[in-house]
Design an enzyme around this catalytic site. Structure first.
Site, mmCIF file in Angstrom:
data_model
loop_
_atom_site.group_PDB
_atom_site.id
_atom_site.type_symbol
_atom_site.label_atom_id
_atom_site.label_comp_id
_atom_site.label_asym_id
_atom_site.label_seq_id
_atom_site.Cartn_x
_atom_site.Cartn_y
_atom_site.Cartn_z
ATOM 1 N N GLY A 133 4.774 -5.427 1.145
ATOM 2 C CA GLY A 133 6.053 -5.869 0.617
ATOM 3 C C GLY A 133 5.888 -7.083 -0.269
ATOM 4 N N CYS B 173 -1.107 -4.993 4.841
ATOM 5 C CA CYS B 173 -0.818 -6.194 4.059
ATOM 6 C C CYS B 173 0.357 -6.970 4.678
ATOM 7 C CB CYS B 173 -0.566 -5.825 2.597
ATOM 8 S SG CYS B 173 -0.730 -7.215 1.463
ATOM 9 N N TYR B 174 1.545 -6.958 4.054
ATOM 10 C CA TYR B 174 2.707 -7.614 4.656
ATOM 11 C C TYR B 174 2.960 -7.062 6.051
ATOM 12 C CZ TYR B 174 7.501 -9.290 5.281
ATOM 13 O OH TYR B 174 8.639 -9.905 5.770
ATOM 14 N N HIS C 101 -5.187 -2.670 0.922
ATOM 15 C CA HIS C 101 -4.370 -1.475 0.683
ATOM 16 C C HIS C 101 -5.242 -0.225 0.737
ATOM 17 C CE1 HIS C 101 -0.541 -3.370 -0.412
ATOM 18 N NE2 HIS C 101 -1.285 -4.352 -0.888
ATOM 19 N N GLU D 202 -4.258 2.777 0.760
ATOM 20 C CA GLU D 202 -3.605 3.900 0.086
ATOM 21 C C GLU D 202 -3.976 4.022 -1.386
ATOM 22 O OE1 GLU D 202 -0.582 0.479 -0.168
ATOM 23 O OE2 GLU D 202 -2.217 1.156 1.127
ATOM 24 N N ASP E 267 11.020 21.153 -11.911
ATOM 25 C CA ASP E 267 11.831 20.719 -10.777
ATOM 26 C C ASP E 267 13.081 21.583 -10.584
ATOM 27 O OD1 ASP E 267 9.925 18.739 -10.759
ATOM 28 O OD2 ASP E 267 11.218 17.232 -11.681
ATOM 29 N N LYS F 263 5.564 15.404 -7.152
ATOM 30 C CA LYS F 263 5.483 16.422 -8.201
ATOM 31 C C LYS F 263 4.442 17.503 -7.894
ATOM 32 C CE LYS F 263 7.001 17.700 -12.283
ATOM 33 N NZ LYS F 263 8.411 17.672 -12.732
#
Length: 517
Positions: A58, A85-86, A173, A175, A231, A373
């Protein structure tokens, strides 16, 4: 909150730009993940029966007054938690630890010193594994019952854990792709510690989505706008599979479409799929409303409003309509507002969420809202859509209206259509179309002096853009072979009247967005 009959990992969102990426990484393991606000109560979290909870990062400082805090009761649920992290810092503070701002902060790469190779979170992680850091605050004192199992040069408590309670935290991080073994860290938590079963895929999504659509819609009618993009096409076919002729598709020709778009949509959906399709040629209405308008957000809102007005008109022809279906995706929602209620900032309004009137006459039906997507493409293949449609590059809902930078006129749109068609044609001829996430052309609100046929010209300038990406949250510019750009530029200047200069955009996201407007 959408529920799935599968093992779920909940991502508690503290407003991080990477919250969606965390969820995406979990789904890559075939485990369903769902983002919820950090304000979600412990009782509500328990009701979701997650196998694990991930605290996102965050932008706030955990030391600041009023900074985000999860319900303290989350630590009493008996559910494994991973703080990132946060998320690590807030877990530490709420369990009796301390966080301070050190003299040396970490932004960018750092090397991990593995202190306890036996840690379940560090299984298979190599010594000096490369991490991506982005933090000013750091844990300065561990809570009781925690140990630190990994450190870096400037951060003593890079990896911490309370093995008994199954609380884990990482200051980096995992990710992002910059963390070289990030996938292993997350798999260790999701599959190893949480023991989540990897049983979520597009086949199971379809079965669940069809059931939800039928339950929500009942015997009522749904109106869906078709654009020719991936989409809306996938949303329409999915809904049609669920409720058949209760679905009425409307194809609005807003005059902002690509070359040959209208003919393609009518042939594919009316002739091939036998879907109830109404065609509304509203080009004049859109262009009249956009006349003299050049501000990007104003254009988006105008396009959204005229689109809805056209839908109201078409709805009266279809009988009683109760639902408006849209192909809204996760990134659409994220870039318009935080889906979690967290403190993330608005980047731009999306046509599916930013232009709707407050007095909308229909309930929204957004069956793709939780998907990224590439997941939508996989869903389209599962539904049997042709590959040429499934692999189409993304196209914005406001169409060429946001690629015609500045004022939108029919003359400028026709010019842009020709430029775009040539650019895409050259990309396909070079065999590069599927290597690119999105390719587009923009017509810029400037003119340049040129020489064509030994005569001085003063014509418009176009910019070509192509990017690579995983999910549109970040993107990098595509490195074309020079001859491809040369052929495209030469054809554009020779074949498109009114353009005498071609630029290539090498801006990544961030700092830019994929679209110019």
């Amino acid at each position: 909150m959408q529920q799935f009959p599968h093992d779920t990992i909940v991502v508690l969102d503290f407003g991080a730009q990477y919250s969606q990426l965390i969820a995406r990484r979990v789904r890559e393991m075939h485990v369903y993940s769902q983002i919820v606000p950090y304000t979600t109560s412990a009782e509500a979290l328990k009701a979701m029966q997650p196998k694990g909870i991930i605290f996102s990062g965050g932008p706030a400082s955990v030391r600041a007054e009023g900074s985000p805090r999860p319900d303290q009761g989350v630590y009493s649920l008996g559910i494994p938690i991973l703080g990132i992290c946060y998320g690590l810092q807030v877990m530490s503070i709420q369990n009796g630890g301390s966080v301070e701002r050190p003299d040396k902060r970490e932004y960018g790469f750092a090397d991990l010193n593995v202190l306890n190779p036996a840690s379940a979170l560090l299984k298979g992680i190599g010594q000096n594994s490369r991490l991506w850091m982005s933090h000013g605050d750091s844990v300065s004192a561990l809570p009781a019952g925690f140990e630190h199992t990994g450190s870096t040069e400037n951060c003593s408590y890079t990896v911490i854990e309370n093995k008994e309670k199954q609380f884990y935290g990482v200051q980096f991080h995992p990710e992002v792709v910059h963390t070289t073994e990030g996938k292993t860290f997350l798999e260790n938590f999701v599959l190893g510690i949480c023991k989540a079963q990897p049983n979520w895929d597009m086949g199971s999504f379809i079965a669940n989505a069809i059931e939800e659509i039928r339950t929500k819609v009942g015997d009522k009618q749904v109106l869906c706008g078709l654009s020719g993009g991936v989409d809306s096409a996938v949303a329409a076919v999915l809904i049609h599979k669920a409720i058949g002729d209760q679905l009425v598709c409307v194809f609005v020709n807003n005059g902002l479409l690509r070359k040959g778009e209208a003919e393609m949509v009518l042939k594919l959906f009316r002739d091939n799929y036998k879907i109830r399709l109404q065609y509304a040629n509203a080009e004049e209405a859109f262009l009249s409303a956009l006349a003299g308008v050049s501000e990007p957000e104003a254009k988006r809102k105008i396009i959204g409003k005229v689109f809805i007005d056209t839908f109201y008109s078409e709805a009266r022809k279809a009988g009683e309509i109760s639902f408006l279906a849209q192909g809204t995706l996760y990134p659409d929602v994220i870039e318009s507002k935080s889906p979690s209620g967290g403190p993330s900032a608005t980047i731009k309004s999306h046509h599916n969420v930013g232009g709707l009137p407050e007095d909308l006459k229909w309930d929204l039906l957004e069956p793709l809202r939780e998907l990224f997507k590439d997941e939508v493409r996989a869903l389209g293949r599962e539904l049997g859509l042709p590959e040429v449609l499934v692999t189409r590059h993304p196209f914005p809902g406001p169409g060429l209206g946001v690629r015609c930078v500045g004022e939108v006129t029919k003359e400028r749109l026709d010019t842009l259509r020709d430029v775009d068609a040539i650019f895409i044609d050259e990309i396909r001829k070079a065999g590069l179309y599927h290597d690119i996430w999105q390719a587009l052309a923009c017509l810029l609100p400037v003119k340049s002096v040129g020489v064509q046929g030994d005569e001085r010209t003063y014509e418009e300038v176009c910019s070509l853009r192509a990017v690579t990406s995983e999910d549109a949250m970040t993107a990098d510019w595509f490195r074309f072979p020079a001859d491809v750009l040369q052929r495209a530029a030469s054809r554009i200047c020779n074949e498109v009247s009114g353009v005498n200069r071609v630029l290539y955009d090498i801006t990544s996201k961030p700092p830019g967005t994929i679209e110019w407007e």
